[in-house]
Design an enzyme around this catalytic site. Sequence first.
Site, PDB file in Angstrom:
ATOM      1  N   SER A   1     -15.652  16.423   3.330  1.00 23.26           N
ATOM      2  CA  SER A   1     -16.857  17.249   3.215  1.00 23.26           C
ATOM      3  C   SER A   1     -17.094  18.075   4.476  1.00 23.26           C
ATOM      4  O   SER A   1     -17.839  19.050   4.442  1.00 23.26           O
ATOM      5  CB  SER A   1     -18.087  16.377   2.958  1.00 23.26           C
ATOM      6  OG  SER A   1     -17.877  15.551   1.850  1.00 23.26           O
TER       7      SER A   1
ATOM      8  N   ASP B   1     -23.485   9.037  24.011  1.00 21.47           N
ATOM      9  CA  ASP B   1     -22.594   7.892  23.827  1.00 21.47           C
ATOM     10  C   ASP B   1     -23.109   7.113  22.620  1.00 21.47           C
ATOM     11  O   ASP B   1     -24.090   7.497  21.995  1.00 21.47           O
ATOM     12  CB  ASP B   1     -22.574   7.000  25.079  1.00 21.47           C
ATOM     13  CG  ASP B   1     -21.294   6.174  25.171  1.00 21.47           C
ATOM     14  OD1 ASP B   1     -20.761   5.804  24.111  1.00 21.47           O
ATOM     15  OD2 ASP B   1     -20.825   5.914  26.288  1.00 21.47           O
TER      16      ASP B   1
ATOM     17  N   GLU C   1     -15.580  -3.170   0.031  1.00 22.35           N
ATOM     18  CA  GLU C   1     -14.533  -2.828   0.990  1.00 22.35           C
ATOM     19  C   GLU C   1     -13.787  -1.557   0.587  1.00 22.35           C
ATOM     20  O   GLU C   1     -13.441  -0.742   1.444  1.00 22.35           O
ATOM     21  CB  GLU C   1     -13.560  -4.007   1.118  1.00 22.35           C
ATOM     22  CG  GLU C   1     -12.292  -3.713   1.897  1.00 22.35           C
ATOM     23  CD  GLU C   1     -12.517  -3.577   3.378  1.00 22.35           C
ATOM     24  OE1 GLU C   1     -13.621  -3.925   3.840  1.00 22.35           O
ATOM     25  OE2 GLU C   1     -11.602  -3.109   4.067  1.00 22.35           O
TER      26      GLU C   1
ATOM     27  N   HIS D   1     -15.353  -6.814 -11.776  1.00 21.34           N
ATOM     28  CA  HIS D   1     -14.351  -6.105 -12.573  1.00 21.34           C
ATOM     29  C   HIS D   1     -12.938  -6.405 -12.075  1.00 21.34           C
ATOM     30  O   HIS D   1     -11.971  -6.039 -12.721  1.00 21.34           O
ATOM     31  CB  HIS D   1     -14.635  -4.596 -12.661  1.00 21.34           C
ATOM     32  CG  HIS D   1     -14.408  -3.831 -11.404  1.00 21.34           C
ATOM     33  ND1 HIS D   1     -15.087  -2.687 -11.100  1.00 21.34           N
ATOM     34  CD2 HIS D   1     -13.588  -4.040 -10.366  1.00 21.34           C
ATOM     35  CE1 HIS D   1     -14.688  -2.231  -9.934  1.00 21.34           C
ATOM     36  NE2 HIS D   1     -13.779  -3.037  -9.466  1.00 21.34           N
ATOM     37  N   HIS D   2     -12.844  -7.075 -10.935  1.00 20.59           N
ATOM     38  CA  HIS D   2     -11.531  -7.563 -10.503  1.00 20.59           C
ATOM     39  C   HIS D   2     -11.183  -8.866 -11.197  1.00 20.59           C
ATOM     40  O   HIS D   2     -10.132  -9.448 -10.958  1.00 20.59           O
ATOM     41  CB  HIS D   2     -11.526  -7.790  -8.987  1.00 20.59           C
ATOM     42  CG  HIS D   2     -11.716  -6.527  -8.203  1.00 20.59           C
ATOM     43  ND1 HIS D   2     -10.674  -5.770  -7.759  1.00 20.59           N
ATOM     44  CD2 HIS D   2     -12.836  -5.895  -7.807  1.00 20.59           C
ATOM     45  CE1 HIS D   2     -11.145  -4.717  -7.108  1.00 20.59           C
ATOM     46  NE2 HIS D   2     -12.452  -4.766  -7.131  1.00 20.59           N
TER      47      HIS D   2
ATOM     48  N   HIS E   1       1.631  -6.584   4.412  1.00 19.61           N
ATOM     49  CA  HIS E   1       1.486  -5.154   4.148  1.00 19.61           C
ATOM     50  C   HIS E   1       0.044  -4.847   3.728  1.00 19.61           C
ATOM     51  O   HIS E   1      -0.602  -3.956   4.301  1.00 19.61           O
ATOM     52  CB  HIS E   1       2.466  -4.700   3.060  1.00 19.61           C
ATOM     53  CG  HIS E   1       2.166  -3.339   2.504  1.00 19.61           C
ATOM     54  ND1 HIS E   1       2.322  -2.193   3.251  1.00 19.61           N
ATOM     55  CD2 HIS E   1       1.681  -2.936   1.299  1.00 19.61           C
ATOM     56  CE1 HIS E   1       1.962  -1.142   2.514  1.00 19.61           C
ATOM     57  NE2 HIS E   1       1.554  -1.570   1.341  1.00 19.61           N
TER      58      HIS E   1
ATOM     59  N   HIS F   1     -14.906  -5.528  -3.159  1.00 23.66           N
ATOM     60  CA  HIS F   1     -15.133  -4.244  -3.796  1.00 23.66           C
ATOM     61  C   HIS F   1     -15.886  -3.265  -2.915  1.00 23.66           C
ATOM     62  O   HIS F   1     -15.452  -2.122  -2.776  1.00 23.66           O
ATOM     63  CB  HIS F   1     -15.727  -4.339  -5.195  1.00 23.66           C
ATOM     64  CG  HIS F   1     -15.441  -3.050  -5.894  1.00 23.66           C
ATOM     65  ND1 HIS F   1     -14.239  -2.781  -6.472  1.00 23.66           N
ATOM     66  CD2 HIS F   1     -16.136  -1.901  -5.938  1.00 23.66           C
ATOM     67  CE1 HIS F   1     -14.222  -1.524  -6.890  1.00 23.66           C
ATOM     68  NE2 HIS F   1     -15.362  -0.971  -6.575  1.00 23.66           N
TER      69      HIS F   1
ATOM     70  N   ARG G   1       2.845  -7.114 -10.893  1.00 23.53           N
ATOM     71  CA  ARG G   1       2.858  -6.881  -9.451  1.00 23.53           C
ATOM     72  C   ARG G   1       3.141  -8.206  -8.747  1.00 23.53           C
ATOM     73  O   ARG G   1       3.112  -9.270  -9.356  1.00 23.53           O
ATOM     74  CB  ARG G   1       1.542  -6.279  -8.991  1.00 23.53           C
ATOM     75  CG  ARG G   1       0.336  -7.144  -9.256  1.00 23.53           C
ATOM     76  CD  ARG G   1      -0.962  -6.383  -9.097  1.00 23.53           C
ATOM     77  NE  ARG G   1      -1.354  -6.267  -7.707  1.00 23.53           N
ATOM     78  CZ  ARG G   1      -2.631  -6.170  -7.303  1.00 23.53           C
ATOM     79  NH1 ARG G   1      -3.611  -6.195  -8.180  1.00 23.53           N
ATOM     80  NH2 ARG G   1      -2.924  -6.058  -6.038  1.00 23.53           N
TER      81      ARG G   1
ATOM     82  N   THR H   1     -19.218   9.726  -7.956  1.00 25.79           N
ATOM     83  CA  THR H   1     -17.931  10.184  -7.434  1.00 25.79           C
ATOM     84  C   THR H   1     -17.591  11.545  -8.018  1.00 25.79           C
ATOM     85  O   THR H   1     -17.135  12.449  -7.309  1.00 25.79           O
ATOM     86  CB  THR H   1     -16.832   9.164  -7.774  1.00 25.79           C
ATOM     87  OG1 THR H   1     -17.327   7.863  -7.505  1.00 25.79           O
ATOM     88  CG2 THR H   1     -15.605   9.406  -6.954  1.00 25.79           C
TER      89      THR H   1
ATOM     90  N   TYR I   1     -14.959   0.962  -0.915  1.00 25.47           N
ATOM     91  CA  TYR I   1     -15.798   2.110  -0.552  1.00 25.47           C
ATOM     92  C   TYR I   1     -15.889   2.246   0.958  1.00 25.47           C
ATOM     93  O   TYR I   1     -16.054   3.346   1.482  1.00 25.47           O
ATOM     94  CB  TYR I   1     -17.175   1.990  -1.202  1.00 25.47           C
ATOM     95  CG  TYR I   1     -17.035   1.960  -2.696  1.00 25.47           C
ATOM     96  CD1 TYR I   1     -16.482   3.049  -3.355  1.00 25.47           C
ATOM     97  CD2 TYR I   1     -17.347   0.842  -3.434  1.00 25.47           C
ATOM     98  CE1 TYR I   1     -16.272   3.024  -4.710  1.00 25.47           C
ATOM     99  CE2 TYR I   1     -17.141   0.802  -4.798  1.00 25.47           C
ATOM    100  CZ  TYR I   1     -16.596   1.891  -5.431  1.00 25.47           C
ATOM    101  OH  TYR I   1     -16.369   1.851  -6.766  1.00 25.47           O
TER     102      TYR I   1
ATOM    103  N   TRP J   1      -3.154 -10.384   0.171  1.00 28.23           N
ATOM    104  CA  TRP J   1      -4.323 -10.031   0.991  1.00 28.23           C
ATOM    105  C   TRP J   1      -5.590 -10.516   0.320  1.00 28.23           C
ATOM    106  O   TRP J   1      -6.605 -10.712   0.962  1.00 28.23           O
ATOM    107  CB  TRP J   1      -4.382  -8.532   1.244  1.00 28.23           C
ATOM    108  CG  TRP J   1      -5.116  -7.737   0.211  1.00 28.23           C
ATOM    109  CD1 TRP J   1      -4.632  -7.314  -0.985  1.00 28.23           C
ATOM    110  CD2 TRP J   1      -6.473  -7.272   0.284  1.00 28.23           C
ATOM    111  NE1 TRP J   1      -5.597  -6.630  -1.662  1.00 28.23           N
ATOM    112  CE2 TRP J   1      -6.742  -6.578  -0.908  1.00 28.23           C
ATOM    113  CE3 TRP J   1      -7.488  -7.368   1.235  1.00 28.23           C
ATOM    114  CZ2 TRP J   1      -7.985  -5.994  -1.182  1.00 28.23           C
ATOM    115  CZ3 TRP J   1      -8.722  -6.783   0.951  1.00 28.23           C
ATOM    116  CH2 TRP J   1      -8.962  -6.113  -0.241  1.00 28.23           C
TER     117      TRP J   1
ATOM    118  N   LYS K   1     -19.472  14.322  -6.381  1.00 25.93           N
ATOM    119  CA  LYS K   1     -18.854  14.762  -5.140  1.00 25.93           C
ATOM    120  C   LYS K   1     -17.704  15.711  -5.418  1.00 25.93           C
ATOM    121  O   LYS K   1     -17.570  16.761  -4.788  1.00 25.93           O
ATOM    122  CB  LYS K   1     -18.321  13.564  -4.358  1.00 25.93           C
ATOM    123  CG  LYS K   1     -19.351  12.920  -3.481  1.00 25.93           C
ATOM    124  CD  LYS K   1     -18.706  11.767  -2.738  1.00 25.93           C
ATOM    125  CE  LYS K   1     -19.711  10.987  -1.945  1.00 25.93           C
ATOM    126  NZ  LYS K   1     -20.229  11.674  -0.776  1.00 25.93           N
TER     127      LYS K   1
ATOM    128  N   SER L   1     -15.536  -7.859  14.936  1.00 26.37           N
ATOM    129  CA  SER L   1     -15.324  -6.503  15.427  1.00 26.37           C
ATOM    130  C   SER L   1     -16.030  -5.488  14.540  1.00 26.37           C
ATOM    131  O   SER L   1     -16.779  -4.632  15.012  1.00 26.37           O
ATOM    132  CB  SER L   1     -13.821  -6.229  15.480  1.00 26.37           C
ATOM    133  OG  SER L   1     -13.556  -4.856  15.433  1.00 26.37           O
ATOM    134  N   SER L   2     -15.823  -5.597  13.218  1.00 27.62           N
ATOM    135  CA  SER L   2     -16.421  -4.627  12.307  1.00 27.62           C
ATOM    136  C   SER L   2     -17.934  -4.750  12.277  1.00 27.62           C
ATOM    137  O   SER L   2     -18.647  -3.748  12.193  1.00 27.62           O
ATOM    138  CB  SER L   2     -15.893  -4.830  10.890  1.00 27.62           C
ATOM    139  OG  SER L   2     -14.536  -4.552  10.848  1.00 27.62           O
TER     140      SER L   2
END
Lengths: 111, 208, 615
Positions: C271, C106, C258, C305-306, C77, C256, C453, C331, C260, C142, C334, C172-173
């Site tokens: 926006s 293009d 990731e 921080h993780h 998941h 992390h 969790r 943040t 963002y 994950w 924004k 790919s990315s």
Amino acid sequence: MAHGHDEHAPIEHEAHHSHAKLYVIIFFILLVMTGIEIAIPIVNETVLHMAKQLEVALLLALMTIKGAIVMMFYMHLKGDRRMFGTLFVFPIVCVLLMMLGFFALFQPELW
Amino acid sequence: MAQAVVRDIDKNDPGRGLDLRKLGMWTFLGSEVFFFGALVVTHLSMRGVVAPSSSKTNLNVEGVRELFGYNVLTSILAFILLTSSLTMVLALDGVKTNNQKRFRFWLGATIACGLIFLGGQVYEFYHIVHEGVTIKNMMFGSTFFFVTGFHGTHVAVGIVWLTSLLVSAIRHPERYNAGNYMAVELGGLYWHFVDLVWVLIFTVIYLI
Amino acid sequence: MATDVSTLHHAPAKQRRGWLEWITTVDHKKIGIMYAVTAFLFFVIGGLEALLIRLQLGSSQNAILTPEAYNQVFTMHGTTMVFMAIMPVNAGFMNYFVPLMIGAGDMAYPRMNAMSYWLLLFGGIVMYSSFVFGGGAPDAGWFAYAPLTSTTYSVTRGMDYWVLGLQLLGVSSLAGSVNIIVTIIRLRAPGMRFNRMPLFVWMSFVTSFLLIFALPSITVGITLLFFDRNFGTNFFLPAAGGDPLLWQHLFWFFGHPEVYIMILPAFGVVSEMLPVFSRKPIFGYEFVAYSGVAIGVLGFTVWAHHMFATNLGVIADTFFAAASMLISVPTGVKIFNWLATLWRGELRFKTPMLFSLGFIAMFVIGGISGVSLAAAPFDLQVTDSYFVVAHFHYVLFGGAVFALFGAAYYWFPKITGKMMSERIGKWHFWILLLGFNLTFFPQHMLGLQGMPRRVWTYQQNQGWDFYNLLSTIGSFCIAFATLVFIVNFIISLRKGAPAGNDPWDAATLEWATTSPPPAHNFDVEYIVHSRRPLWDNKYSGEGRGMTINYDFHPHLPPPSFAPIIFSFGLFVLAYGMLNLASAPLIGIPIILVALAIAFVGMNRWVGEIAQDPVL
């Protein structure tokens, strides 16, 4: 594909000016610097007896200069468009910070 | 030329007139910087762990340092890779000055240097494994093989790349010339980057 | 190559039809559609896995799933939603709209663009094939913490499939991001300066840099993991001198940024939508753009921080806590800019607007719980509890997914030429908002009550039954809402009202062309003079926003088989690598075949470049 320098210039097929001499000089400079790099730990151990930190700092400084020379002259960043240099140097700075971060986190006794 | 269709941005725009492929190459190399940064920092973080994980080797800390530290072979490797950078830039100089002979000669010399470097690295690996340090039994060895192995892989990719350039230059004489040398320049950028990584590895892993 | 320029303007030599047209396409719009559709399929699959999780946790001591199956389902998941749903939907919208918004014909490298898509599809297939061939799916989460990933604790081949699938998705990315960056730097229309780019383009630019800088770290990490599992190294195995924390550092240095990478494109589309439906320009364009850059830069300084619970030391904890809280500043900038954009606007509550407003509200809730988690002492109390699950679903579902549904409603008319049904759309929004909050709000309470969790089940006397039941009911509401979306999508595709070029009266260049746009995007060249070319032309006077250059000859590269052949080679290579250590006699031939396929693709590719030098 005549976009080496400026694709809005008329397509030029005449030969560019050769820089071979400069490249050979750069090569010898790099060669001498590598020699010094190799010599530093040996000389330090036998004659100079500097602190290890100083030796490391010297080696890193030489490495940085060597890298900068390769980037500027062999990768043509000197005199090329600034965008290319930015795209490459910005990550290098970021990675150095990341390495310092990892280093600090893995050597907590340094704190 | 497809790039001819690329339209003119503003006069002062930092992107104006940049070659599309070169721009992508530099962006990609920026990503590679992070790749090798992560590899080297893994080695630096783990090199302190010299304790063998299984007692197949009798090396102590000093022995490991000696085995992996500077020696004649590694300085020869450094010299060869440095030379290959010179030959590469001379090859590009050759194509830019429309001197096909010089271009091909120096490109071939670059490939030869790359092959010698790879051979030397294989010999070095063989030597270290022979002394009892493998990728499995010591963190120092594992990370060492990892960093230098990935660098070697990049050298191998570079050799394939330059060889395909050389083959295409021989099969289509005059394909690359003073007006069309971007393919050579891109291969050169990659090659110099690999050399740049070796400058880092040589100092940080072998000398320090 | 001094090709005669006139020969380049012919129509693509062979226009293929039917499914071949899609397989060989190098058109960024078709690739964008394939990205989005594939990602939505994975979103549905990941959602079904979520339903299984919620069914299992719906009541105490449930046994719908075995513990092993539960581990596999929650791992897949997370992996699916992050790597195969949200990221590729973002990539799909970027692919479709970045060139249109900057007035380009293009992407910079159309063939590489196609390769990025095929590697996404193949990467997803590799990962999901573990259910069939691997003896079980990946089952270490994950985040794949060591030593859960070691062969001792993860006995199936699942994690190997995970590693190789991620490698393909990573390539790919990486290719996609380089493509976006070069496109934005180089292919902007004349006059489209950096500070005139639409904010979605700005956020795509930042996101792509985050990707190329963050991905290498996880590439190194998963390669080390693959060696640990297959070739007997001990990088992450403490018993043999390895360090499980090394994995966490490498993973979160990627992980992390990731988050963002997933949320910044959502910020971008919001926006875009808010000004259109408030009938006034975005408030503080520069602040919205540069705060996105600031988030991107700061995003690289907060990874640990993780890891507060791993005893990093007081100074490190303080640094990472402070840096994480610092991110709330850009943040917040924004969010206040969005609110100021709404202020005294002529609000039109169309479906995209509803999703945008829902996004702001939900994201603020997730942001506030995020700031509280940044405080190390509080984090130590709730880390690895359902509070964290609630937090990141509020930012990723309430944030990214809401914004992306909004984007789907906003851009559907451009992509298909038809409007989506407003009535069904509003039902979709309200059911989703209700179901989302019903699912995830109770999880805050569960977390504060101490429910960890990643657990398979819990005891009856722990008092977690009620909130878990609410959460499970909510998850079915979300599933129903998604069904409503699918129905709306199908109905609108068949019977939607014609959209016209610019149904929302919007400001950016993609609305200047027809819906759907022609293969070459624009018949003329726009010379841009403002940030809102369409509005300024309409409301400030013709020529104030943009002028038109009619002497314009678009060029398109012909369709190509090279990208799919090359990607297929890498796909086969993954299966070769899987067998390399366990059965080299099978693995090595597969690898050789794979390299041969990739070589054929590359050879074709190089040959095509020689004809038409676009990668």
